[in-house]
Design a protein around this motif. Structure first.
Motif, PDB file in Angstrom:
ATOM      1  N   GLU A  55       8.964 -72.008 -63.588  1.00  0.00           N
ATOM      2  CA  GLU A  55       8.107 -71.546 -62.484  1.00  0.00           C
ATOM      3  C   GLU A  55       8.914 -70.802 -61.431  1.00  0.00           C
ATOM      4  OE1 GLU A  55      10.050 -75.232 -61.439  1.00  0.00           O
ATOM      5  OE2 GLU A  55       8.787 -74.805 -63.164  1.00  0.00           O
ATOM      6  N   PRO A  56       8.277 -69.970 -60.623  1.00  0.00           N
ATOM      7  CA  PRO A  56       8.974 -69.182 -59.593  1.00  0.00           C
ATOM      8  C   PRO A  56       9.690 -70.068 -58.564  1.00  0.00           C
ATOM      9  CG  PRO A  56       6.759 -68.345 -59.924  1.00  0.00           C
ATOM     10  CD  PRO A  56       6.852 -69.630 -60.695  1.00  0.00           C
ATOM     11  N   GLY A  57      10.726 -69.523 -57.987  1.00  0.00           N
ATOM     12  CA  GLY A  57      11.509 -70.214 -56.965  1.00  0.00           C
ATOM     13  C   GLY A  57      12.759 -69.411 -56.666  1.00  0.00           C
ATOM     14  N   PRO A  58      13.707 -70.001 -55.932  1.00  0.00           N
ATOM     15  CA  PRO A  58      14.937 -69.276 -55.615  1.00  0.00           C
ATOM     16  C   PRO A  58      15.757 -69.015 -56.876  1.00  0.00           C
ATOM     17  CG  PRO A  58      15.062 -71.527 -54.809  1.00  0.00           C
ATOM     18  CD  PRO A  58      13.678 -71.328 -55.342  1.00  0.00           C
ATOM     19  N   ALA A  59      16.285 -67.806 -56.962  1.00  0.00           N
ATOM     20  CA  ALA A  59      17.065 -67.441 -58.143  1.00  0.00           C
ATOM     21  C   ALA A  59      17.990 -66.274 -57.811  1.00  0.00           C
ATOM     22  CB  ALA A  59      16.134 -67.055 -59.292  1.00  0.00           C
ATOM     23  N   VAL A  60      19.007 -66.128 -58.621  1.00  0.00           N
ATOM     24  CA  VAL A  60      19.915 -64.991 -58.526  1.00  0.00           C
ATOM     25  C   VAL A  60      19.310 -63.858 -59.345  1.00  0.00           C
ATOM     26  CG1 VAL A  60      22.208 -64.161 -59.148  1.00  0.00           C
ATOM     27  CG2 VAL A  60      21.928 -66.463 -58.279  1.00  0.00           C
ATOM     28  N   ASN A  61      19.361 -62.656 -58.827  1.00  0.00           N
ATOM     29  CA  ASN A  61      18.829 -61.507 -59.543  1.00  0.00           C
ATOM     30  C   ASN A  61      19.769 -61.170 -60.702  1.00  0.00           C
ATOM     31  OD1 ASN A  61      17.720 -59.132 -60.432  1.00  0.00           O
ATOM     32  ND2 ASN A  61      17.718 -58.134 -58.436  1.00  0.00           N
ATOM     33  N   ALA A  89      22.278 -65.141 -72.666  1.00  0.00           N
ATOM     34  CA  ALA A  89      21.216 -66.138 -72.817  1.00  0.00           C
ATOM     35  C   ALA A  89      19.902 -65.635 -72.218  1.00  0.00           C
ATOM     36  CB  ALA A  89      21.629 -67.450 -72.157  1.00  0.00           C
ATOM     37  N   VAL A  90      19.968 -64.988 -71.067  1.00  0.00           N
ATOM     38  CA  VAL A  90      18.753 -64.466 -70.424  1.00  0.00           C
ATOM     39  C   VAL A  90      18.154 -63.337 -71.267  1.00  0.00           C
ATOM     40  CG1 VAL A  90      17.867 -63.268 -68.391  1.00  0.00           C
ATOM     41  CG2 VAL A  90      19.406 -65.203 -68.115  1.00  0.00           C
ATOM     42  N   ALA A  91      18.993 -62.473 -71.807  1.00  0.00           N
ATOM     43  CA  ALA A  91      18.485 -61.390 -72.662  1.00  0.00           C
ATOM     44  C   ALA A  91      17.828 -61.952 -73.921  1.00  0.00           C
ATOM     45  CB  ALA A  91      19.619 -60.437 -73.033  1.00  0.00           C
ATOM     46  N   ALA A  92      18.405 -62.991 -74.503  1.00  0.00           N
ATOM     47  CA  ALA A  92      17.808 -63.615 -75.685  1.00  0.00           C
ATOM     48  C   ALA A  92      16.484 -64.283 -75.333  1.00  0.00           C
ATOM     49  CB  ALA A  92      18.768 -64.633 -76.289  1.00  0.00           C
ATOM     50  N   ALA A  93      16.400 -64.893 -74.159  1.00  0.00           N
ATOM     51  CA  ALA A  93      15.142 -65.516 -73.729  1.00  0.00           C
ATOM     52  C   ALA A  93      14.064 -64.456 -73.513  1.00  0.00           C
ATOM     53  CB  ALA A  93      15.358 -66.328 -72.450  1.00  0.00           C
ATOM     54  N   GLU A  94      14.452 -63.304 -72.979  1.00  0.00           N
ATOM     55  CA  GLU A  94      13.489 -62.207 -72.809  1.00  0.00           C
ATOM     56  C   GLU A  94      12.959 -61.727 -74.155  1.00  0.00           C
ATOM     57  OE1 GLU A  94      14.038 -59.481 -68.902  1.00  0.00           O
ATOM     58  OE2 GLU A  94      15.493 -59.174 -70.488  1.00  0.00           O
ATOM     59  N   ARG A  95      13.838 -61.631 -75.130  1.00  0.00           N
ATOM     60  CA  ARG A  95      13.409 -61.194 -76.466  1.00  0.00           C
ATOM     61  C   ARG A  95      12.478 -62.201 -77.125  1.00  0.00           C
ATOM     62  NH1 ARG A  95      18.873 -59.728 -76.798  1.00  0.00           N
ATOM     63  NH2 ARG A  95      19.343 -61.623 -77.964  1.00  0.00           N
ATOM     64  N   ASN A  96      12.666 -63.495 -76.823  1.00  0.00           N
ATOM     65  CA  ASN A  96      11.857 -64.545 -77.444  1.00  0.00           C
ATOM     66  C   ASN A  96      10.504 -64.734 -76.780  1.00  0.00           C
ATOM     67  OD1 ASN A  96      13.838 -65.046 -79.317  1.00  0.00           O
ATOM     68  ND2 ASN A  96      14.763 -66.686 -78.133  1.00  0.00           N
ATOM     69  N   GLY A  97      10.275 -64.092 -75.662  1.00  0.00           N
ATOM     70  CA  GLY A  97       8.975 -64.189 -74.998  1.00  0.00           C
ATOM     71  C   GLY A  97       8.922 -65.282 -73.962  1.00  0.00           C
ATOM     72  N   SER A  98       7.723 -65.490 -73.422  1.00  0.00           N
ATOM     73  CA  SER A  98       7.557 -66.399 -72.280  1.00  0.00           C
ATOM     74  C   SER A  98       7.667 -67.872 -72.655  1.00  0.00           C
ATOM     75  CB  SER A  98       6.206 -66.151 -71.613  1.00  0.00           C
ATOM     76  OG  SER A  98       5.162 -66.431 -72.530  1.00  0.00           O
ATOM     77  N   ASP A  99       7.523 -68.220 -73.910  1.00  0.00           N
ATOM     78  CA  ASP A  99       7.579 -69.634 -74.272  1.00  0.00           C
ATOM     79  C   ASP A  99       8.860 -70.003 -75.019  1.00  0.00           C
ATOM     80  OD1 ASP A  99       6.845 -68.054 -76.394  1.00  0.00           O
ATOM     81  OD2 ASP A  99       5.624 -69.602 -77.344  1.00  0.00           O
ATOM     82  N   GLY A 100       9.748 -69.032 -75.262  1.00  0.00           N
ATOM     83  CA  GLY A 100      10.968 -69.310 -76.019  1.00  0.00           C
ATOM     84  C   GLY A 100      12.165 -69.483 -75.121  1.00  0.00           C
ATOM     85  N   GLU A 101      13.234 -69.985 -75.731  1.00  0.00           N
ATOM     86  CA  GLU A 101      14.482 -70.108 -74.994  1.00  0.00           C
ATOM     87  C   GLU A 101      15.501 -69.170 -75.601  1.00  0.00           C
ATOM     88  OE1 GLU A 101      15.815 -74.148 -75.304  1.00  0.00           O
ATOM     89  OE2 GLU A 101      16.846 -73.775 -77.159  1.00  0.00           O
ATOM     90  N   GLY A 102      16.477 -68.810 -74.798  1.00  0.00           N
ATOM     91  CA  GLY A 102      17.533 -67.926 -75.265  1.00  0.00           C
ATOM     92  C   GLY A 102      18.849 -68.660 -75.306  1.00  0.00           C
ATOM     93  N   ARG A 103      19.684 -68.283 -76.231  1.00  0.00           N
ATOM     94  CA  ARG A 103      20.974 -68.939 -76.404  1.00  0.00           C
ATOM     95  C   ARG A 103      22.066 -67.880 -76.429  1.00  0.00           C
ATOM     96  NH1 ARG A 103      22.375 -73.351 -81.038  1.00  0.00           N
ATOM     97  NH2 ARG A 103      21.779 -74.832 -79.455  1.00  0.00           N
ATOM     98  N   ALA A 140      16.740 -64.614 -62.161  1.00  0.00           N
ATOM     99  CA  ALA A 140      15.482 -63.885 -62.332  1.00  0.00           C
ATOM    100  C   ALA A 140      15.773 -62.515 -62.922  1.00  0.00           C
ATOM    101  CB  ALA A 140      14.767 -63.744 -60.997  1.00  0.00           C
ATOM    102  N   ARG A 141      14.931 -62.136 -63.864  1.00  0.00           N
ATOM    103  CA  ARG A 141      15.045 -60.806 -64.464  1.00  0.00           C
ATOM    104  C   ARG A 141      13.645 -60.330 -64.833  1.00  0.00           C
ATOM    105  NH1 ARG A 141      18.859 -59.627 -69.531  1.00  0.00           N
ATOM    106  NH2 ARG A 141      20.261 -58.495 -68.172  1.00  0.00           N
ATOM    107  N   ASN A 142      13.304 -59.132 -64.389  1.00  0.00           N
ATOM    108  CA  ASN A 142      12.002 -58.514 -64.673  1.00  0.00           C
ATOM    109  C   ASN A 142      10.829 -59.413 -64.279  1.00  0.00           C
ATOM    110  OD1 ASN A 142      13.311 -56.250 -65.696  1.00  0.00           O
ATOM    111  ND2 ASN A 142      13.314 -57.063 -67.777  1.00  0.00           N
ATOM    112  N   GLY A 143      10.952 -60.072 -63.138  1.00  0.00           N
ATOM    113  CA  GLY A 143       9.859 -60.878 -62.616  1.00  0.00           C
ATOM    114  C   GLY A 143       9.744 -62.275 -63.199  1.00  0.00           C
ATOM    115  N   THR A 144      10.625 -62.644 -64.105  1.00  0.00           N
ATOM    116  CA  THR A 144      10.593 -63.985 -64.693  1.00  0.00           C
ATOM    117  C   THR A 144      11.821 -64.755 -64.244  1.00  0.00           C
ATOM    118  OG1 THR A 144       9.482 -63.081 -66.639  1.00  0.00           O
ATOM    119  CG2 THR A 144      10.438 -65.265 -66.863  1.00  0.00           C
ATOM    120  N   ARG A 145      11.608 -66.012 -63.877  1.00  0.00           N
ATOM    121  CA  ARG A 145      12.711 -66.880 -63.443  1.00  0.00           C
ATOM    122  C   ARG A 145      13.125 -67.750 -64.624  1.00  0.00           C
ATOM    123  NH1 ARG A 145      12.321 -72.157 -60.179  1.00  0.00           N
ATOM    124  NH2 ARG A 145      14.406 -72.413 -59.296  1.00  0.00           N
ATOM    125  N   TYR A 146      14.431 -67.821 -64.868  1.00  0.00           N
ATOM    126  CA  TYR A 146      14.970 -68.588 -65.983  1.00  0.00           C
ATOM    127  C   TYR A 146      15.875 -69.693 -65.462  1.00  0.00           C
ATOM    128  CZ  TYR A 146      13.472 -64.602 -68.764  1.00  0.00           C
ATOM    129  OH  TYR A 146      12.733 -63.619 -69.349  1.00  0.00           O
TER     130      TYR A 146
END
Length: 136
Positions: free
Chosen positions: A43-49, A64-78, A120-126
């Motif tokens: 969920e949204p909150g404080p994050a580093v860009n 890891a963040v790039a892999a999570a972006e590729r996996n979509g909103s419900d996946g995790e990146g490694r 945070a990247r492209n409006g999504t907080r990880y």
């Protein structure tokens, strides 16, 4: 060439070769189970860009963040694995995900909690955390 000069030149070359080898050796040292940085959307909150983080300085975190972006909103990146070295030798000479988390924590303490870093990247907080294989 005088023997003293030759010995000094040989000693300098040996020191230079040793330092070059010492820089290359840590990438070949592996022991134990590898560590990974795992990022998952939260969920949204404080994050580093994350778009401001250099891929060369933060390869594990941005990977890891790039892999999570590729996996979509419900996946995790490694990220790529980080292997420990025997006797703590590698940690002294090689870049690690622990170094990245320390740097982000010093840069933005409000974006860290319980050993995790929020980016945070492209409006999504990880939520990114370091896990050891077998524990994730």
């Amino acid at each position: 060439m005088r023997p003293v000069t030759r010995n000094v030149v040989v000693a300098i070359l040996v020191v230079v070769a040793g330092l070059l080898a010492l820089g290359a050796v840590p990438s070949y040292l592996r022991s134990g189970a590898p560590y990974y940085v795992v990022a998952e959307p939260v969920e949204p909150g404080p994050a580093v860009n994350a778009t401001n983080l250099s891929e060369r300085r933060y390869p594990y975190l941005t990977g890891a963040v790039a892999a999570a972006e590729r996996n979509g909103s419900d996946g995790e990146g490694r990220s790529d694995p980080y292997w420990e070295g025997p006797f703590g030798l590698k940690e002294s000479f090689a870049h690690s995900p622990f170094d990245e988390f320390d740097a982000v924590g010093q840069r933005s303490p409000e974006a860290t909690a319980d050993g995790a870093v929020f980016v945070a990247r492209n409006g999504t907080r990880y939520r990114a955390e370091i896990v050891r294989e077998g524990s994730a």
